[in-house]
Design a protein around this motif. Sequence first.
Motif: not given
Lengths: 77, 145
Positions: B99-113
């Motif tokens: 399983m591999w999940i990738v989340v891209e966002s403007k800011r790090r907190v959003t991506a990590l959470q």
Amino acid sequence: MQVYVKTFGKITDILPEGTVELPMGSTVAEIRVLLHQLYPALQTLTYKIAVNARLSEETIQVQEGDTLALLPPYSGG
Amino acid sequence: MDNVILEWVQGPVQLVSMYEKIQQHSTHTEVGALATFAGIVRADTIQGQVVQSIRFTAYTDMAMAALSAALKSIELVKEAHRIQVFHSLGEVPTGACCMWIVVESKRRVTALQLCAEIVEVVKFQLPIWGEEIVSDTHRYWKENT
């Protein structure tokens, strides 16, 4: 009426996938009771039922040609 | 949800090719954070036997709708630029990625959470099942905890 029953996870060890003959107008709850009579081992399992790939309420009436899926707890990842 | 991708991979998810795929999208300059999570098949011991691999099956016709429904209840999703979920079908040996999940966002907190929350969604809300293979003759249905 005929519906197609898909099975997943540990339920595949209990009953095969295939077409099942049911009384016209059967609800999901009634189908669950019927399946438990045919396959008593199912009674020991927790599982949800999806109708045409959507999780279904127990009161929903199933239509001729629908696809039911028996879904034990998920275990991906 | 146009920015959500669910992709099935036959056998192990090849992480090197996954990172190359990310690299191809590095022109998305509004993205300031990219968080990933890789789920690896662990060699658990079940009744004295060591898991050799996990065989995955899924109700693929239902999975995307289930993912979309689950993501609608997560507020942070609105802040994501893109969410990608890759999951194996078929057999994956221990030590390999399933399983591999990738989340891209403007800011790090959003991506990590969000990445952490989506791991839970995949494990508990997507119609996927794992069968732990311990030998040619013995297997056990995986139970997520």
